[in-house]
Write an enzyme that holds these catalytic residues in place. Structure first.
Site, mmCIF file in Angstrom:
data_model
loop_
_atom_site.group_PDB
_atom_site.id
_atom_site.type_symbol
_atom_site.label_atom_id
_atom_site.label_comp_id
_atom_site.label_asym_id
_atom_site.label_seq_id
_atom_site.Cartn_x
_atom_site.Cartn_y
_atom_site.Cartn_z
ATOM 1 C CB THR A 126 2.846 -1.463 10.674
ATOM 2 O OG1 THR A 126 2.925 -2.289 11.833
ATOM 3 C CG2 THR A 126 3.724 -1.080 9.984
ATOM 4 C CD GLU A 128 5.853 -5.950 11.741
ATOM 5 O OE1 GLU A 128 6.350 -5.811 10.470
ATOM 6 O OE2 GLU A 128 4.402 -6.838 11.327
ATOM 7 C CE1 TYR A 151 2.807 -4.853 5.718
ATOM 8 C CE2 TYR A 151 3.791 -5.110 7.624
ATOM 9 C CZ TYR A 151 2.494 -4.403 7.397
ATOM 10 O OH TYR A 151 1.709 -3.397 7.721
ATOM 11 C CE LYS A 155 2.053 0.284 6.394
ATOM 12 N NZ LYS A 155 0.432 0.359 6.084
#
Ligand code: NAD
Ligand code: TDX
Length: 337
Positions: A126, A128, A151, A155
């Site tokens: 991602t 992010e 989160y 990742k």
């Protein structure tokens, strides 16, 4: 025939990917391993059910014994890892399961890929992981990782583990970092489906903070086509950003949904901001365009309208989530609603 272990294929993006790819290719044999957490739903896969090149297995990517058994039994040579805890608000409420599934789970898969000499390992990541942008600039593949939520840090940890397996053992790892997805089958804890369903039910639309946080939106099928391009043509050890150059403040999307459904902006309710809320994401995807020839084809307002129509026409799908057995999960919500 390519024997591919697809993990997390009962979730939003994974199920769209499997339905898309099996419709198109009969040279892929897909073993879909999914734990069926609150976010996994076999109804998403009805279009693929019964196909001879598709097999569903319920199980956890953290279960090394099961993973070993599957690699052996199905002669797995390829992995596409979608499986993850994916919701930022949940990670703020409790991070442990994020570390377990996203980091440890990825490590278990990488170990199997190493032992069984996988030909490709695609880690679905991602944007992010790059953290938050100011008012200008874009994330490129060389932007330093600066994840801000439990989160995104899980990742980023998985990405680094995957890259280390490439560097150390030569596992042919590919990493994709995509921006915010929308489309059919997205669990209604995420912004777009939550706002559509609340609008349909005349419930308040909880907008965090001032509503000016910016996300860069991509239709899920464009993401899946990019994953296909990376899986087929990507260079091992490389990272590919994926995005559709479609930045938008959250409040603008909420207003578009209200307009499309003919409801009043009086439904909007500004609520307490998300803790550590990233201000802006925006992706530079020129590398995948230049090197692999991928570019997005869906136009935002048209694809959003199609997505809204899907939720209107598939009330049974989401009603089972917001009422009945899934309700306790749906209700795990962050902030004041
Ligand atoms: P999702 O939450 O809808 O689906 C995740 C799926 O993984 C579910 O079916 C769940 O049952 C399964 N799963 C979770 N933990 C598991 C475990 N330990 N073992 C086996 N299965 C497990 O998520 P999504 O939105 O479809 O995201 C898929 C992937 O894409 C994730 O890795 C996510 O980080 C990444 N991603 C998502 C977006 C987005 O906008 N949704 C954007 C970029 C990247
Ligand atoms: O009720 C809400 N109100 C609100 O204002 C919700 C659920 C969200 N928001 C805001 C927070 C974000 O700025 O909307 C924006 C989008 O939120 P989410 O849909 O939760 O997505 P985001 O946090 O951006 O993360 C998503 O994109 C990247 C996915 O959940 C991740 O899995 C993916 O990696």
């Amino acid at each position: 025939m390519k024997n591919i272990l697809v993990t997390g294929g009962a979730g939003f993006i994974g199920s769209n990917f499997i339905n898309y790819i099996l419709d198109k290719r009969d040279d892929y044999f897909i073993v879909n391993l999914d734990k069926l957490t609150y976010a996994g739903n076999l109804e998403n896969l009805i279009p693929s059910e019964g196909k001879k090149n598709y097999q569903f297995i319920r199980g956890d990517i953290c279960n090394a014994e099961l993973i070993d058994y599957l690699f052996n039994k199905y002669k797995i040579k390829f992995v596409i890892n979608f499986a993850a805890e994916s919701h930022v608000d949940r990670s703020i409420l409790g991070s442990e399961v994020f570390f377990r599934s996203n980091v440890i789970g990825t490590n278990v898969l990488l170990e199997a890929a190493r032992r069984y000499e996988s030909e490709k390992f695609l880690q679905v990541s991602t944007d992010e992981v790059y953290g938050s942008l100011g008012t200008d600039g874009l994330f490129t593949e060389t932007t330093l990782l600066h994840p801000n939520s439990p989160y995104s840090s899980s990742k980023a940890g998985a990405d680094l583990m995957a890259l280390s397996f490439h560097h150390t053992y030569g596992v042919p790892v590919l990493i994709t970092r995509c921006s915010n997805n929308y489309g059919p089958y997205q669990f209604p804890e995420k912004l777009i489906p939550l706002m559509i369903i609340n609008t349909l039910n005349d419930k308040k639309l909880p907008v965090y903070g001032d509503g000016q946080n910016v996300r860069d939106w991509i239709y899920v099928i464009d993401h899946n086509k990019a994953l296909e391009a990376v899986f087929e043509k990507g260079k091992p050890g490389e990272v590919y950003n994926i995005g559709a150059s479609n930045e938008m403040p959250n409040i603008k999307i909420v207003k578009l949904i209200l307009k499309e459904l003919g409801k009043s902006e009086g439904l909007i309710k500004y609520v307490k901001d998300r803790l550590g809320h990233d201000r802006r994401y925006a992706i530079d995807s020129s590398k995948i365009a230049k090197e692999l020839g991928w570019k997005p084809v869906f136009e935002f307002e048209e694809a959003l309208s199609h997505t809204i129509k899907w939720y209107v026409e598939n009330k049974n799908w989401w009603n089972r989530i917001i009422s009945g057995e899934y309700q306790k999960y749906y209700r795990v919500q962050y902030g004041s609603r």
